[in-house]
Motif scaffolding. Structure first.
Motif, PDB file in Angstrom:
ATOM      1  N   ARG A   6      74.078 -39.246  26.475  1.00  0.00           N
ATOM      2  CA  ARG A   6      73.602 -38.508  27.633  1.00  0.00           C
ATOM      3  C   ARG A   6      72.191 -38.965  27.999  1.00  0.00           C
ATOM      4  O   ARG A   6      71.508 -39.596  27.211  1.00  0.00           O
ATOM      5  CB  ARG A   6      73.635 -37.004  27.359  1.00  0.00           C
ATOM      6  CG  ARG A   6      75.062 -36.444  27.258  1.00  0.00           C
ATOM      7  CD  ARG A   6      75.758 -36.588  28.598  1.00  0.00           C
ATOM      8  NE  ARG A   6      77.157 -36.152  28.613  1.00  0.00           N
ATOM      9  CZ  ARG A   6      78.194 -36.953  28.482  1.00  0.00           C
ATOM     10  NH1 ARG A   6      77.999 -38.255  28.269  1.00  0.00           N
ATOM     11  NH2 ARG A   6      79.428 -36.491  28.555  1.00  0.00           N
ATOM     12  N   ASP A   8      69.230 -37.549  28.482  1.00  0.00           N
ATOM     13  CA  ASP A   8      68.035 -37.073  27.780  1.00  0.00           C
ATOM     14  C   ASP A   8      68.429 -36.043  26.727  1.00  0.00           C
ATOM     15  O   ASP A   8      69.600 -35.681  26.589  1.00  0.00           O
ATOM     16  CB  ASP A   8      67.028 -36.473  28.770  1.00  0.00           C
ATOM     17  CG  ASP A   8      67.667 -35.454  29.708  1.00  0.00           C
ATOM     18  OD1 ASP A   8      68.561 -34.705  29.257  1.00  0.00           O
ATOM     19  OD2 ASP A   8      67.277 -35.407  30.891  1.00  0.00           O
ATOM     20  N   GLN A   9      67.440 -35.577  25.980  1.00  0.00           N
ATOM     21  CA  GLN A   9      67.706 -34.655  24.890  1.00  0.00           C
ATOM     22  C   GLN A   9      68.324 -33.352  25.388  1.00  0.00           C
ATOM     23  O   GLN A   9      69.224 -32.795  24.759  1.00  0.00           O
ATOM     24  CB  GLN A   9      66.428 -34.346  24.111  1.00  0.00           C
ATOM     25  CG  GLN A   9      66.652 -33.415  22.917  1.00  0.00           C
ATOM     26  CD  GLN A   9      65.399 -33.187  22.100  1.00  0.00           C
ATOM     27  OE1 GLN A   9      64.312 -33.588  22.484  1.00  0.00           O
ATOM     28  NE2 GLN A   9      65.547 -32.540  20.962  1.00  0.00           N
ATOM     29  N   GLU A  10      67.855 -32.867  26.521  1.00  0.00           N
ATOM     30  CA  GLU A  10      68.361 -31.604  27.043  1.00  0.00           C
ATOM     31  C   GLU A  10      69.848 -31.694  27.381  1.00  0.00           C
ATOM     32  O   GLU A  10      70.632 -30.802  27.023  1.00  0.00           O
ATOM     33  CB  GLU A  10      67.563 -31.197  28.285  1.00  0.00           C
ATOM     34  CG  GLU A  10      68.097 -29.977  29.016  1.00  0.00           C
ATOM     35  CD  GLU A  10      68.146 -28.728  28.160  1.00  0.00           C
ATOM     36  OE1 GLU A  10      68.967 -27.839  28.453  1.00  0.00           O
ATOM     37  OE2 GLU A  10      67.378 -28.640  27.175  1.00  0.00           O
ATOM     38  N   SER A  11      70.257 -32.756  28.054  1.00  0.00           N
ATOM     39  CA  SER A  11      71.665 -32.891  28.410  1.00  0.00           C
ATOM     40  C   SER A  11      72.532 -33.157  27.184  1.00  0.00           C
ATOM     41  O   SER A  11      73.687 -32.725  27.121  1.00  0.00           O
ATOM     42  CB  SER A  11      71.863 -33.986  29.463  1.00  0.00           C
ATOM     43  OG  SER A  11      71.305 -35.209  29.044  1.00  0.00           O
ATOM     44  N   ALA A  13      71.837 -31.886  24.212  1.00  0.00           N
ATOM     45  CA  ALA A  13      71.908 -30.573  23.568  1.00  0.00           C
ATOM     46  C   ALA A  13      72.928 -29.680  24.265  1.00  0.00           C
ATOM     47  O   ALA A  13      73.709 -28.972  23.610  1.00  0.00           O
ATOM     48  CB  ALA A  13      70.536 -29.914  23.570  1.00  0.00           C
ATOM     49  N   TYR A  14      72.942 -29.714  25.602  1.00  0.00           N
ATOM     50  CA  TYR A  14      73.893 -28.884  26.335  1.00  0.00           C
ATOM     51  C   TYR A  14      75.325 -29.331  26.037  1.00  0.00           C
ATOM     52  O   TYR A  14      76.220 -28.497  25.827  1.00  0.00           O
ATOM     53  CB  TYR A  14      73.643 -28.952  27.843  1.00  0.00           C
ATOM     54  CG  TYR A  14      74.643 -28.113  28.613  1.00  0.00           C
ATOM     55  CD1 TYR A  14      74.477 -26.736  28.723  1.00  0.00           C
ATOM     56  CD2 TYR A  14      75.780 -28.698  29.173  1.00  0.00           C
ATOM     57  CE1 TYR A  14      75.421 -25.959  29.386  1.00  0.00           C
ATOM     58  CE2 TYR A  14      76.725 -27.928  29.832  1.00  0.00           C
ATOM     59  CZ  TYR A  14      76.539 -26.559  29.945  1.00  0.00           C
ATOM     60  OH  TYR A  14      77.475 -25.800  30.584  1.00  0.00           O
ATOM     61  N   SER A  44      65.961 -31.225  16.360  1.00  0.00           N
ATOM     62  CA  SER A  44      67.097 -31.589  17.220  1.00  0.00           C
ATOM     63  C   SER A  44      68.017 -30.418  17.561  1.00  0.00           C
ATOM     64  O   SER A  44      68.472 -30.304  18.701  1.00  0.00           O
ATOM     65  CB  SER A  44      67.912 -32.716  16.576  1.00  0.00           C
ATOM     66  OG  SER A  44      67.149 -33.904  16.483  1.00  0.00           O
ATOM     67  N   PRO A  47      67.261 -26.957  20.805  1.00  0.00           N
ATOM     68  CA  PRO A  47      67.823 -26.756  22.147  1.00  0.00           C
ATOM     69  C   PRO A  47      69.309 -26.442  22.136  1.00  0.00           C
ATOM     70  O   PRO A  47      69.807 -25.766  23.041  1.00  0.00           O
ATOM     71  CB  PRO A  47      67.530 -28.085  22.861  1.00  0.00           C
ATOM     72  CG  PRO A  47      67.281 -29.078  21.784  1.00  0.00           C
ATOM     73  CD  PRO A  47      66.687 -28.313  20.654  1.00  0.00           C
ATOM     74  N   LYS A  50      69.462 -22.762  21.613  1.00  0.00           N
ATOM     75  CA  LYS A  50      69.071 -22.050  22.840  1.00  0.00           C
ATOM     76  C   LYS A  50      70.251 -21.919  23.792  1.00  0.00           C
ATOM     77  O   LYS A  50      70.470 -20.856  24.398  1.00  0.00           O
ATOM     78  CB  LYS A  50      67.901 -22.775  23.514  1.00  0.00           C
ATOM     79  CG  LYS A  50      66.569 -22.622  22.786  1.00  0.00           C
ATOM     80  CD  LYS A  50      65.450 -23.337  23.533  1.00  0.00           C
ATOM     81  CE  LYS A  50      64.117 -23.153  22.807  1.00  0.00           C
ATOM     82  NZ  LYS A  50      63.023 -23.896  23.499  1.00  0.00           N
ATOM     83  N   HIS A  51      71.025 -22.978  23.932  1.00  0.00           N
ATOM     84  CA  HIS A  51      72.192 -22.924  24.811  1.00  0.00           C
ATOM     85  C   HIS A  51      73.269 -21.998  24.245  1.00  0.00           C
ATOM     86  O   HIS A  51      73.908 -21.244  25.001  1.00  0.00           O
ATOM     87  CB  HIS A  51      72.758 -24.323  25.030  1.00  0.00           C
ATOM     88  CG  HIS A  51      71.931 -25.188  25.918  1.00  0.00           C
ATOM     89  ND1 HIS A  51      71.654 -24.871  27.225  1.00  0.00           N
ATOM     90  CD2 HIS A  51      71.302 -26.377  25.684  1.00  0.00           C
ATOM     91  CE1 HIS A  51      70.892 -25.809  27.770  1.00  0.00           C
ATOM     92  NE2 HIS A  51      70.669 -26.735  26.850  1.00  0.00           N
ATOM     93  N   ASP A 240      70.858 -39.060  23.001  1.00  0.00           N
ATOM     94  CA  ASP A 240      70.264 -39.352  24.305  1.00  0.00           C
ATOM     95  C   ASP A 240      70.039 -40.853  24.440  1.00  0.00           C
ATOM     96  O   ASP A 240      70.226 -41.619  23.477  1.00  0.00           O
ATOM     97  CB  ASP A 240      68.967 -38.558  24.512  1.00  0.00           C
ATOM     98  CG  ASP A 240      67.875 -38.916  23.505  1.00  0.00           C
ATOM     99  OD1 ASP A 240      68.097 -39.803  22.641  1.00  0.00           O
ATOM    100  OD2 ASP A 240      66.791 -38.312  23.577  1.00  0.00           O
TER     101      ASP A 240
END
Length: 291
Positions: A6, A8-11, A13-14, A44, A47, A50-51, A240
């Protein structure tokens, strides 16, 4: 082994959190048949947690019938210490969801008989029928849990002396004082992780790129313990773009092309959650050119 890349890290993680949500919902856990989930600590998974918390708050997911087992814990650090993994898990995850306290399993690094505690943990995992999905992160040296370079690929839950490099790296959490960093930890073994019916590893950041390359492009090696998942029948790495910097271009293109074929030519509705073809007849209707 699947590699999901993905931006970046956020995507990343999601994707990981959403996958775990779908796996739990697909499983349909009950009190008689709970979903058993292995969990890590570290930067790691934060996030991801969090989701998952947000899914619970949105009433998309319940953890009422989920049993968890954490990977590791420091020896001799009080449970309420701000850097204990017990504190980490409750601060970042457990206190925000509807999981039952009796379904949370964590190693006790303050018990008198550490070896007995390790065996108790293994026995408890077996008692609940084994771990359905083990989520993991890795260190820059490719270690999973506290199975640092040189750990046996058949290792079980045990007491582990931490490498000096690990102690130095962790000093930042203890005011920079190496003397305050625990030198021992209790950790699940490599085999404890790979005994799970599914293993999902999340890897983010350029500082993990060499470890990812060792895991994906080289052989199984006890100096990079995460590479053990190469032998697992149902393993997935979510990363990522930064984490792919040490991979060959053709490797990155290969794994991205698999997703492209699945999405565009086979069709998302014909792909099972774990990436398998769920319906050959439906796939034939989607694209006659593939048969």
């Amino acid at each position: 082994m699947r590699l999901i890349i993905r931006d970046d890290q956020e995507s990343a993680a999601y994707y990981t959190a959403n996958y775990i949500k779908k796996r739990i919902l697909e499983f349909g856990p009950t009190s008689e048949r709970p979903f058993v989930l292995g969990l890590p600590t570290g930067s790691s998974p934060i996030p991801v947690y969090k989701h998952l918390v947000q899914f619970y708050k949105n009433k998309e997911l319940s953890f009422e019938h989920v049993i968890t087992f954490n990977m590791d814990e420091y020896v001799g650090l009080p449970r309420d210490h701000p850097e204990s993994y017990h504190t980490f898990m409750f601060s970042n995850f457990f206190k925000h969801i509807d999981i039952k306290p009796e379904n949370i399993n964590m190693l006790n690094g303050n018990c008198e008989e550490l070896q007995n505690e390790c065996q108790r943990y293994e026995d408890e995992i077996a008692r609940v029928g084994g771990i359905e999905l083990f989520l993991g992160g890795i260190g820059p040296d490719g270690h999973i849990a506290f199975n640092e370079p040189g750990s046996s690929m058949k290792s079980r839950t045990r007491v582990k002396t931490l490498a000096y490099e690990t102690v130095l790296a962790n000093a930042r959490f203890f005011g920079g004082d190496v003397n305050k960093v625990p030198k021992l930890a209790l950790t699940v073994g490599v085999a404890t992780v790979t005994d799970a019916r599914e293993v999902v590893i999340i890897i983010a950041g350029a500082h993990k790129a060499i470890a990812l390359a060792k895991c994906i492009e080289e052989g199984v090696n006890h100096m990079w313990t995460v590479s053990a998942i190469q032998l697992h029948p149902s393993a997935m790495i979510v990363c990522d773009e930064d984490a792919t910097l040490e991979l060959h271009v053709k490797t990155v293109r290969y794994f991205k092309s698999i997703e492209q074929v699945q999405e565009q030519l086979i069709g998302r509705d014909n792909i099972g959650l774990k990436g398998s073809i769920s319906s050959l007849s439906a796939m034939n209707k989607t694209s006659g050119s593939l048969v």
